[in-house]
Motif scaffolding. Structure first.
Motif, short mmCIF file in Angstrom:
data_model
loop_
_atom_site.label_atom_id
_atom_site.label_comp_id
_atom_site.label_asym_id
_atom_site.label_seq_id
_atom_site.Cartn_x
_atom_site.Cartn_y
_atom_site.Cartn_z
N THR A 93 0.83 -1.22 0.00
CA THR A 93 0.00 0.00 0.00
C THR A 93 0.85 1.26 0.00
OG1 THR A 93 -1.88 1.08 1.07
CG2 THR A 93 -0.24 0.18 2.55
N ASP A 96 -0.45 7.46 0.71
CA ASP A 96 -1.53 8.43 0.48
C ASP A 96 -2.88 7.77 0.24
OD1 ASP A 96 -1.01 7.37 -1.99
OD2 ASP A 96 -0.78 9.30 -3.03
N ALA A 97 -2.92 6.44 0.35
CA ALA A 97 -4.20 5.70 0.24
C ALA A 97 -4.00 4.38 0.99
CB ALA A 97 -4.55 5.46 -1.22
N ILE A 98 -3.91 4.47 2.31
CA ILE A 98 -3.54 3.30 3.12
C ILE A 98 -4.71 2.32 3.16
CG2 ILE A 98 -2.69 2.53 5.38
CD1 ILE A 98 -1.69 5.42 5.84
N LYS A 99 -4.41 1.07 2.80
CA LYS A 99 -5.51 0.09 2.73
C LYS A 99 -5.82 -0.48 4.12
CE LYS A 99 -4.14 -1.29 -1.90
NZ LYS A 99 -3.17 -2.21 -2.43
N ASP A 102 -10.42 3.06 9.11
CA ASP A 102 -10.29 4.23 9.99
C ASP A 102 -9.96 3.76 11.41
OD1 ASP A 102 -11.28 5.43 7.73
OD2 ASP A 102 -13.11 6.21 8.66
N GLU A 123 -0.56 12.29 2.70
CA GLU A 123 -0.11 11.18 3.54
C GLU A 123 -0.47 11.47 5.01
OE1 GLU A 123 1.63 12.49 1.08
OE2 GLU A 123 2.04 10.78 -0.24
N LYS A 125 -2.88 13.23 6.15
CA LYS A 125 -4.35 13.07 6.31
C LYS A 125 -4.69 11.59 6.49
CE LYS A 125 -8.03 14.96 3.94
NZ LYS A 125 -8.58 15.45 2.69
N GLU A 126 -4.02 10.76 5.70
CA GLU A 126 -4.24 9.32 5.79
C GLU A 126 -3.78 8.74 7.13
OE1 GLU A 126 -6.59 8.19 3.92
OE2 GLU A 126 -5.44 6.40 3.39
N ARG A 129 -6.27 9.51 9.66
CA ARG A 129 -7.49 8.70 9.48
C ARG A 129 -7.32 7.31 10.09
NH1 ARG A 129 -9.03 4.65 6.42
NH2 ARG A 129 -7.20 4.62 5.06
N VAL A 130 -6.15 6.71 9.89
CA VAL A 130 -5.93 5.32 10.33
C VAL A 130 -5.61 5.25 11.83
CG1 VAL A 130 -4.37 3.34 10.01
CG2 VAL A 130 -5.24 4.55 8.03
#
Ligand SMILES: C[S@@+](CC[C@H](N)C(=O)[O-])C[C@H]1O[C@@H](n2cnc3c(N)ncnc32)[C@H](O)[C@@H]1O
Length: 250
Positions: A93, A96-99, A102, A123, A125-126, A129-130
């Motif tokens: 992954t 910038d789009a971590i699979k 949340d 990145e 922001k991601e 989120r996680v």
């Protein structure tokens, strides 16, 4: 999607890069240890973790560790490097789009990846989120404002740039090459704040990184001094590498 091509190039052996860098590796583990103290986490995710150099160490701090990495080649090396640790999950992954879902990690590390992220806003922001609401992020920043550059700029009567500086050779400064930048930590703190992330602690790391010193002084002695310098030099961002311990802003 950003590129991690260099790390997929069979001619580039990142495992070999670490030969002769025992001091830097140990300095990073010292920093993580100091930042995490005796904390324990449910799920640690190492973003851009390469072949898993730091995943074994992270196992000391978390029940579950995931190596998250965009390069297939690095994950292939990890299959061998971590073969005695099948409990470490591997995830292909980008940062910038971590699979991952949340709030699914209470510890995130991103070490030596900022070099490749001239603008890390997406990145960050991601990562926010996680990360769980009470979780911690350890971010390593490739530091342009280190002691030697500070002196160099001061001698020229110039101010250190706030924007990231491209440190690739002239031949490699092309759009088809992976970016390679050093950052001003003050700018990174602002970018983190924009993503709702707040720096709690700072360490200056690999303060004695110098081929000459490494030849002359035994590693154990370098590390004894490094341990003292990491907190002492943090405020001045002296070292080539800055470690931030980060939380979500409340
Ligand atoms: C210098 S290596 C560091 C690897 C590992 N963190 C370590 O310290 O050993 C940089 C790593 O960042 C990864 N990387 C590059 N661009 C990335 C991106 N946009 N998102 C996530 N990882 C990235 C590369 O694939 C590579 O594994």
């Amino acid at each position: 999607m950003k590129k991690a091509d260099q790390y997929n190039d069979p001619k580039h052996n990142y495992l070999k890069y670490w030969q002769g860098r025992g001091y830097e590796h140990a300095a990073e583990e010292l920093a993580i240890k100091r930042l995490l103290q005796n904390m324990h986490f449910n799920h640690a995710v190492d973003i851009g973790g390469g072949y898993g150099r730091l995943c074994l160490f992270l196992k000391n701090y978390a029940t579950k560790v995931t190596l998250a990495e965009p390069s297939k080649q690095q994950l292939d090396i990890a299959k061998n490097y971590l073969k005695a640790h099948p409990d470490i999950d591997q995830l292909l992954t980008q940062a910038d789009a971590i699979k991952l879902a949340d709030k699914s990690a209470d510890l995130i590390t991103m070490i030596r990846v900022m070099h490749h992220l001239p603008d890390p806003s997406a990145e960050f922001k991601e990562l926010a989120r996680v990360l769980t609401d009470d979780g911690y992020l350890i971010l390593e920043v490739a530091n342009y404002a280190h002691g030697r550059n500070r002196l160099r700029y001061a001698l020229k009567g110039k101010k250190l740039p706030l924007e990231p500086v491209d440190i690739r050779s002239a031949a490699n400064q092309r759009d088809d090459e992976i970016p390679f930048v050093n950052h001003n930590p003050r700018t990174v703190i602002k970018q983190l704040a924009h993503a709702g992330l707040k720096v709690d602690k700072v360490l200056s790391v690999s303060n004695l990184r110098s081929p000459g010193l490494k030849k002359l002084v035994p590693k154990s002695a370098l590390l004894t001094v490094e341990k003292l310098l990491q907190p002492t030099l943090a405020k001045t961002y002296f070292g080539p590498s800055v470690f931030f311990l980060i939380k979500k802003a409340k």
